[in-house]
Design an enzyme around this catalytic site. Structure first.
Site: not given
Length: 189
Positions: A117-118
């Site tokens: 994800c991030h």
């Protein structure tokens, strides 16, 4: 014993800390979860991100997660793999020079590194993805490209492997991400 380091922080995505932590423990690995400026026994607050039809994910309070190791005592060379949890924590974790050094160490050693994800924002800040194929949450794609990486669009349940690096766009990709990460660890130990 195979040792894995997970880097997380306040408002890391709940599943992206708890699922790999528990899954890797289940496989018999030693798993240390750390956060800068926190010690073993301290808690981080997590956030639950869900996909409910809005223009982006929703965010709700997650669980308190008890750290089981102290960040300032981390010696990267003692770990066989690194996992970078996603979530909003990555916005500030990528500013920590010690975290960036840890990422550079793993990439230089070609040791298994998983980011979800991030979490990929930490890798872009560490300047270690030039020429590498990887994926992330779609909102991170511009950062990947600006850092010289080749962003690969995949379904949320998929992951991308490029050498020692395995990435996935979001927590639905845990089965693929963890399968590929464990496979990389197995080839290294």
């Amino acid at each position: 014993m195979t040792s894995i380091l997970i880097i997380a922080g306040d408002y890391s995505e709940d599943y992206e800390v708890m699922v790999p932590y528990q899954a890797l423990l289940m496989l018999g690995y030693k798993v240390d979860v750390v956060c800068p400026n926190k010690r073993k026994g301290d808690f981080i607050r997590t956030a639950i991100h869900d996909f409910e039809g809005d223009q982006t994910y929703s965010e709700k309070p997650g669980h308190l997660f008890c750290l089981n190791a102290t960040f300032s005592l981390v010696e990267p060379g003692l770990y066989d793999g690194l996992y970078l949890a996603g979530g909003r924590a990555c916005e500030y974790l990528r500013l920590d020079q010690d975290i960036l050094s840890i990422c550079r160490d793993f990439m230089a050693r070609k040791a298994p590194l998983a980011a979800i994800c991030h979490g990929i924002q930490i890798l872009t800040a560490a300047d270690v993805i030039k020429g590498r194929k990887l994926t992330a949450y779609p909102a991170v794609a511009p950062e990947v490209r600006m850092a010289g990486g080749k962003f690969i669009t995949v379904e949320p349940e998929e992951s991308v492997v490029d050498g020692n690096l395995v990435t996935s766009p979001a927590w639905p990709g845990h089965p693929a991400l963890l399968r590929n990460f464990v496979s990389l660890i197995g080839s290294q130990t």
